[in-house]
Design a protein around this motif. Structure first.
Motif, PDB file in Angstrom:
ATOM      1  N   LYS A  73      43.683  42.423  45.343  1.00 26.69           N
ATOM      2  CA  LYS A  73      43.461  43.118  44.072  1.00 26.69           C
ATOM      3  C   LYS A  73      42.229  44.038  44.162  1.00 26.69           C
ATOM      4  N   LEU A  74      41.144  43.550  44.783  1.00 26.92           N
ATOM      5  CA  LEU A  74      39.960  44.393  44.957  1.00 26.92           C
ATOM      6  C   LEU A  74      40.304  45.643  45.764  1.00 26.92           C
ATOM      7  N   ALA A  75      41.050  45.452  46.846  1.00 28.66           N
ATOM      8  CA  ALA A  75      41.439  46.585  47.683  1.00 28.66           C
ATOM      9  C   ALA A  75      42.296  47.567  46.892  1.00 28.66           C
ATOM     10  N   ALA A  76      43.237  47.047  46.109  1.00 26.39           N
ATOM     11  CA  ALA A  76      44.119  47.906  45.306  1.00 26.39           C
ATOM     12  C   ALA A  76      43.327  48.700  44.267  1.00 26.39           C
ATOM     13  N   LEU A  77      42.265  48.103  43.747  1.00 30.42           N
ATOM     14  CA  LEU A  77      41.428  48.780  42.754  1.00 30.42           C
ATOM     15  C   LEU A  77      40.418  49.721  43.403  1.00 30.42           C
ATOM     16  N   GLY A  78      40.331  49.703  44.740  1.00 27.20           N
ATOM     17  CA  GLY A  78      39.382  50.552  45.449  1.00 27.20           C
ATOM     18  C   GLY A  78      37.949  50.079  45.305  1.00 27.20           C
ATOM     19  N   ILE A  79      37.758  48.787  45.040  1.00 27.15           N
ATOM     20  CA  ILE A  79      36.414  48.237  44.837  1.00 27.15           C
ATOM     21  C   ILE A  79      35.852  47.765  46.177  1.00 27.15           C
ATOM     22  N   VAL A  80      34.656  48.251  46.505  1.00 24.46           N
ATOM     23  CA  VAL A  80      33.930  47.808  47.692  1.00 24.46           C
ATOM     24  C   VAL A  80      32.755  46.975  47.213  1.00 24.46           C
ATOM     25  N   LEU A  81      32.647  45.760  47.737  1.00 28.12           N
ATOM     26  CA  LEU A  81      31.569  44.867  47.322  1.00 28.12           C
ATOM     27  C   LEU A  81      30.269  45.221  48.038  1.00 28.12           C
ATOM     28  N   PRO A  82      29.140  45.068  47.359  1.00 29.18           N
ATOM     29  CA  PRO A  82      27.858  45.407  47.990  1.00 29.18           C
ATOM     30  C   PRO A  82      27.492  44.403  49.083  1.00 29.18           C
ATOM     31  N   PRO A  83      26.653  44.830  50.027  1.00 25.58           N
ATOM     32  CA  PRO A  83      26.158  43.922  51.070  1.00 25.58           C
ATOM     33  C   PRO A  83      25.118  42.967  50.481  1.00 25.58           C
ATOM     34  N   PRO A  84      24.591  42.053  51.297  1.00 23.68           N
ATOM     35  CA  PRO A  84      23.544  41.154  50.784  1.00 23.68           C
ATOM     36  C   PRO A  84      22.384  41.942  50.170  1.00 23.68           C
TER      37      PRO A  84
END
Length: 162
Positions: free
Chosen positions: A7-18
């Protein structure tokens, strides 16, 4: 039904690093503490895509608007999901969001803390769906937060074994 990672990939969401900590700062606790089938998530603040803390900084209802704080709460959610993914390997291991505790750096008399927290809750429900993403929630106003953050959130999730 797609999992949270898909779902994150489909929404184009990239999570921040530490989180990039200030020089010399050491935190004597983990961001995510796994105990059996539970993961306890330490208080997180909003992050920029490069891992630095995200503004606006300050007091909601004074120097920070309700909408800016709501966006910050969503960014806190992304920061928290990044920590969970690093610790668990996959967000698909999360079988349920138990509780979420939001703290808003609020001006005296500011009573719209639940509206601020909707930025976080809306993200979790969007990524995990209404069954897994459903959670109990607290949204309180506080006199100050570390680094003059507008929003800090902690949570507890149930996880499946790896």
């Amino acid at each position: 039904m797609p999992g949270a990672d898909e779902k994150l990939a489909a929404l184009g969401i990239v999570l921040p690093p530490p989180l990039k900590l200030p020089p010399g700062m050491v935190l004597p606790f983990p961001w995510v503490n796994v105990r059996g089938e539970r993961a306890y998530i330490s208080g997180h603040g909003p992050q920029e895509p490069d891992g630095s803390l995200a503004g606006p900084f300050g007091v909601v209802g004074e120097s920070v608007s309700l909408e800016e704080a709501r966006v910050s709460a969503r960014k806190v959610g992304l920061s928290m999901l990044g920590s969970l993914k690093r610790e668990l390997g996959s967000l698909d291991r999360i079988t349920g969001w138990c509780r979420v505790h939001g703290m808003i750096n609020a001006a005296p008399g500011f009573t719209q803390t639940p509206a601020v927290m909707n930025g976080f809750s809306d993200l979790i429900l969007e990524v995990f769906g209404p069954e897994v993403g459903r959670h109990a929630r607290t949204a309180i106003g506080v006199a100050s937060l570390p680094f003059n953050l507008a929003v800090e959130i902690e949570a507890e999730v149930m996880i499946g074994l790896a």
